[in-house]
Motif scaffolding. Sequence first.
Motif, mmCIF file in Angstrom:
data_model
loop_
_atom_site.group_PDB
_atom_site.id
_atom_site.type_symbol
_atom_site.label_atom_id
_atom_site.label_comp_id
_atom_site.label_asym_id
_atom_site.label_seq_id
_atom_site.Cartn_x
_atom_site.Cartn_y
_atom_site.Cartn_z
ATOM 1 N N ASN A 182 5.586 18.685 -5.470
ATOM 2 C CA ASN A 182 5.423 18.420 -4.038
ATOM 3 C C ASN A 182 6.291 19.346 -3.199
ATOM 4 O OD1 ASN A 182 3.878 16.369 -5.058
ATOM 5 N ND2 ASN A 182 4.946 14.714 -4.019
ATOM 6 N N GLU A 183 7.514 19.632 -3.690
ATOM 7 C CA GLU A 183 8.404 20.511 -2.942
ATOM 8 C C GLU A 183 7.864 21.943 -2.912
ATOM 9 O OE1 GLU A 183 13.004 22.188 -2.752
ATOM 10 O OE2 GLU A 183 12.522 20.546 -4.104
ATOM 11 N N ASN A 184 7.346 22.432 -4.039
ATOM 12 C CA ASN A 184 6.802 23.794 -4.079
ATOM 13 C C ASN A 184 5.631 23.951 -3.119
ATOM 14 O OD1 ASN A 184 8.603 24.818 -5.947
ATOM 15 N ND2 ASN A 184 7.354 24.242 -7.711
ATOM 16 N N VAL A 185 4.750 22.946 -3.075
ATOM 17 C CA VAL A 185 3.612 22.996 -2.149
ATOM 18 C C VAL A 185 4.115 23.065 -0.706
ATOM 19 C CG1 VAL A 185 1.699 21.636 -1.209
ATOM 20 C CG2 VAL A 185 1.954 21.882 -3.677
ATOM 21 N N VAL A 211 9.972 10.967 -4.417
ATOM 22 C CA VAL A 211 9.303 11.419 -5.637
ATOM 23 C C VAL A 211 7.785 11.394 -5.534
ATOM 24 C CG1 VAL A 211 11.236 10.663 -7.077
ATOM 25 C CG2 VAL A 211 9.297 9.139 -6.755
ATOM 26 N N HIS A 212 7.228 10.790 -4.453
ATOM 27 C CA HIS A 212 5.768 10.716 -4.414
ATOM 28 C C HIS A 212 5.141 11.079 -3.058
ATOM 29 C CE1 HIS A 212 5.826 6.937 -2.161
ATOM 30 N NE2 HIS A 212 6.679 6.430 -3.035
ATOM 31 N N THR A 213 5.943 11.386 -2.055
ATOM 32 C CA THR A 213 5.357 11.615 -0.735
ATOM 33 C C THR A 213 5.278 13.102 -0.386
ATOM 34 O OG1 THR A 213 5.413 10.748 1.526
ATOM 35 C CG2 THR A 213 7.483 11.577 0.632
ATOM 36 N N ASP A 214 4.575 13.402 0.710
ATOM 37 C CA ASP A 214 4.474 14.769 1.231
ATOM 38 C C ASP A 214 5.857 15.193 1.752
ATOM 39 O OD1 ASP A 214 3.820 17.146 2.439
ATOM 40 O OD2 ASP A 214 2.356 16.313 3.829
ATOM 41 N N ARG A 239 0.865 -1.182 0.000
ATOM 42 C CA ARG A 239 0.000 0.000 0.000
ATOM 43 C C ARG A 239 0.895 1.222 0.000
ATOM 44 N NH1 ARG A 239 -3.881 -1.711 2.314
ATOM 45 N NH2 ARG A 239 -5.316 -1.635 0.561
ATOM 46 N N GLN A 240 0.744 2.045 -1.054
ATOM 47 C CA GLN A 240 1.606 3.217 -1.196
ATOM 48 C C GLN A 240 0.811 4.505 -1.018
ATOM 49 O OE1 GLN A 240 4.792 3.346 -4.271
ATOM 50 N NE2 GLN A 240 3.726 5.134 -5.065
ATOM 51 N N ALA A 241 1.340 5.380 -0.202
ATOM 52 C CA ALA A 241 0.719 6.688 0.019
ATOM 53 C C ALA A 241 1.397 7.713 -0.882
ATOM 54 C CB ALA A 241 0.860 7.101 1.477
ATOM 55 N N SER A 242 0.639 8.311 -1.776
ATOM 56 C CA SER A 242 1.177 9.305 -2.701
ATOM 57 C C SER A 242 0.528 10.660 -2.442
ATOM 58 C CB SER A 242 0.931 8.877 -4.155
ATOM 59 O OG SER A 242 1.565 7.644 -4.421
ATOM 60 N N PHE A 243 1.354 11.667 -2.259
ATOM 61 C CA PHE A 243 0.855 13.016 -1.982
ATOM 62 C C PHE A 243 0.330 13.646 -3.261
ATOM 63 C CE2 PHE A 243 1.733 17.647 -1.517
ATOM 64 C CZ PHE A 243 0.887 17.889 -0.450
ATOM 65 N N ASN A 244 -0.824 14.278 -3.159
ATOM 66 C CA ASN A 244 -1.425 14.977 -4.296
ATOM 67 C C ASN A 244 -1.245 16.481 -4.086
ATOM 68 O OD1 ASN A 244 -3.016 16.151 -6.264
ATOM 69 N ND2 ASN A 244 -4.746 14.776 -5.974
ATOM 70 N N PRO A 245 -0.311 17.125 -4.803
ATOM 71 C CA PRO A 245 -0.044 18.548 -4.560
ATOM 72 C C PRO A 245 -1.227 19.450 -4.897
ATOM 73 C CG PRO A 245 1.118 17.785 -6.536
ATOM 74 C CD PRO A 245 0.540 16.571 -5.866
ATOM 75 N N LYS A 246 -2.155 18.979 -5.731
ATOM 76 C CA LYS A 246 -3.307 19.796 -6.103
ATOM 77 C C LYS A 246 -4.317 19.904 -4.967
ATOM 78 C CE LYS A 246 -3.025 18.877 -11.081
ATOM 79 N NZ LYS A 246 -3.731 18.316 -12.263
ATOM 80 N N THR A 247 -4.425 18.846 -4.153
ATOM 81 C CA THR A 247 -5.434 18.839 -3.091
ATOM 82 C C THR A 247 -4.820 18.933 -1.704
ATOM 83 O OG1 THR A 247 -5.403 16.421 -2.895
ATOM 84 C CG2 THR A 247 -6.913 17.377 -4.520
#
Length: 834
Positions: A387-390, A355-358, A296-304
């Motif tokens: 993700n880094e910009n957010v 590359v995919h987390t918060d 199970r992978q948790a991926s951060f969504n920079p849009k939301t």
Amino acid sequence: MTLLPIHTLIKPIRTAFNQCNQMILEAPTGAGKSTALPLAMLDWDEIDGKILMLEPRRVAARNVAQFIARQRGSALGDEVGYRVRGESKVSANTRLEIVTEGVLTRMIQRDPELTGIALVIFDEIHERHLTTDLGLALALEIQSSFREDLKLLAMSATLAGLPLAKLMPNAAMLSSEGRSFPVEQGYRAAPVQAKWLEHMAKVILEQLAIHSEGSLLAFLPGQGEIHKLHSMLAPRLAADKFSLCPLYGSLPAKAQDIAIAPAAKGIRKVVLATNVAESSLTIEGITQVVDSGYKRQASFNPKTGGTRLSLKRISQASAAQRSGRAGRLMAGFSTRLWSQEEQGRLNQADEPEVVHTDLISMVLDGAYWGVKALNELPLLTLPSPANENVAWQLLASLEMVDTKRAITAHGRAAYELGCQPRLAHMLLTAKELSKQDGNDNLAVLACIIAGTLEARGRSRKGADISHYFAETLASESAKQIRQWINTLKLNCSAGQGLAAVARSAASDDIAMLLAFAYPDRVAKMRGVSGYQLAGGTGVELPSEDALAGQPWLVIADFQETEGRSSGKVYLATPLNEQLFTEQLSGLVDTIEYGGWDDVKGRFFAENQRRIGQILLSKTPIKTLDKQLIKNAIVEQVKLKGLGLLKFDDRTEQLRFRVAIAAKFDTSHDWPALDDAALIASLDEWLSPYLDDVRNIGQLQKLDCYTLLQNIMPWATQQQLERLLPTKWLMATGTHAKIEYDAEHRGRLNVRLQEAFGMQESPKLANGKLVVTMELLSPARRPLALTADLASFWQGPYEHVKKEMKGRYPKHLWPDDPANTQPTKFTKKKTFNSQ
């Protein structure tokens, strides 16, 4: 221990460290790199100081420390100890310390010279955890700046897909054999993939029946699947013969120890584990593995600003690690619940978390270290730019960094609290308010809320966060809560004092504190069960939840799931709208807004009170400001598209020509005139010409051709005319029209008789674009389409001539068109003119 393969490398490793201070060691499962190697190093005279070993997982850190301590014959916490977040077993005598979960990075931040540390070991670096990547980067910076004598050892089960050699080009490279017994590999794909968990239960029962000895390790993606499988197996496995043991990260330490320890005599263990059991962990008695093949992978969504949990296939490297668990102690058996053909299609290695987390915690680490961007650090893999910009933007909104990304005093204080940045901001803000009121209860409540949000493992009592306070205070989290209280120097007696604060907590206080931490997650009810967050995204609350129907909430925890348009709310609190005029007034922005009223057909302007994208109230502005109108027009174009501007054919041709020029000519800086680029730059090319526009009719009368042409400097416009003209001068004196299209093609329309004598189609864009010729009849009807005139004259022309000669007898249809004088007249007029 002396029989482990790593022992053949002990002397080479020792020799190499006497020559250089960086080493990369590849040692597969069972080699003994996590245990036998650090154990041996404790007796090396040249290591003058403490050894730190970073383990990515808490359960492995505790287990490895306990094992090595037993081998040394010392109590845990004496010569050998461990330190994980919220728990430590170390003393002044500790010489080997196993650390994890960002503990190393905080040790470095507190003491950039790592005083007293001689060697830092990074174990299982191939797992690519965020904290491991950051810890290695900071350690490399220390070594290059302050501590040339500091020794660094990066250890991995595999170097496949791991750019360690590029990051550490001067490091000594050594490789060890693994120690594993033969593992018989089988594949049992589920007949119906949607029912893979039921299939797994069936396979486990079959394997236990086939192999009558040894314990079994089952790999599952998460805690939820472990509990479901447990409930499927428990009724079918005799309790006097089998022991079902869950194993996952948030499980209490005692329960983890039971899963790892040898089974009681006459009992076979069935361990249901997540990927915590993949490496650096030997579970006694395991001879069988059944692998679901999922994680199970948790991926951060920079849009939301939310995290999306998804079920993903593991990599080939991970599958090999899991299978190897069956052969650690003796020959074993492994069953993969997917096909052998699918095995070949799995990714070679796992994707790094960076590359995919918060990235908010990592970015605060970077700011505290003094960098303005994470790419200033020597990282194995660069992070996701979005993700880094957010993360930087959120830190700025929490006043932890300034406009130049330099850390503020508030940011330093937040970092030193050692919790998630949002929660640290809430704690510090609550402390300031408590100081003003002369009562620390609000700040103590903030500590309880933070502890509840950071708690590992939680029962299900609905979404209301206050329902979990008592549970939190009775768990391991209470220790962390008291630590924050001490750090913040708050007045609250442990135990009864905390419980009293939790019981008497006012709903408005909980909402206010959560809004400090999550201003972008203030939420307004929308529809039956939906809510809109201030950040813009939508979430849903189950209709049966006690909070359902509340007009306002603050959402503390929500997750997105693949296939769902709205995130699911897990923790929240009701919010009294009155707070927006009192304690939470700082979240409210008042703006002047101009828009287009589709019903009334006119522009309007109003003052709006907003929290993010949520509208609180609005009042009309009677006198319309020009800039507001311009803003409203631009907003309408963004919303409804460029169709509002009525681009004519000439304008579209300009856009096609510029796109083709950009493809074939690099000598000029050609602007992007596609829809997305033009909408993104409306303020530059459209807004300056809207001063006198008051309605859509006036907007559609704008000369968009000139507006777009003016985006280009004069020299670029002239170059466009040279490269891609709109007309072509024929030998007859006719200026034939050239039309371009989105496929980067040019088409010249001309009557066939005017093309006589031409040996080839015109070439544009410095000869890189061959024009397609559309040859027309005397009545200007299409006859043929060709980009190869020479071939047309020799073949298809004959068919055209036979068909057209009878229809247009007054016009020339020569037998040798390639060598005939072109004309735009009839035969009679052509011959008379000659």
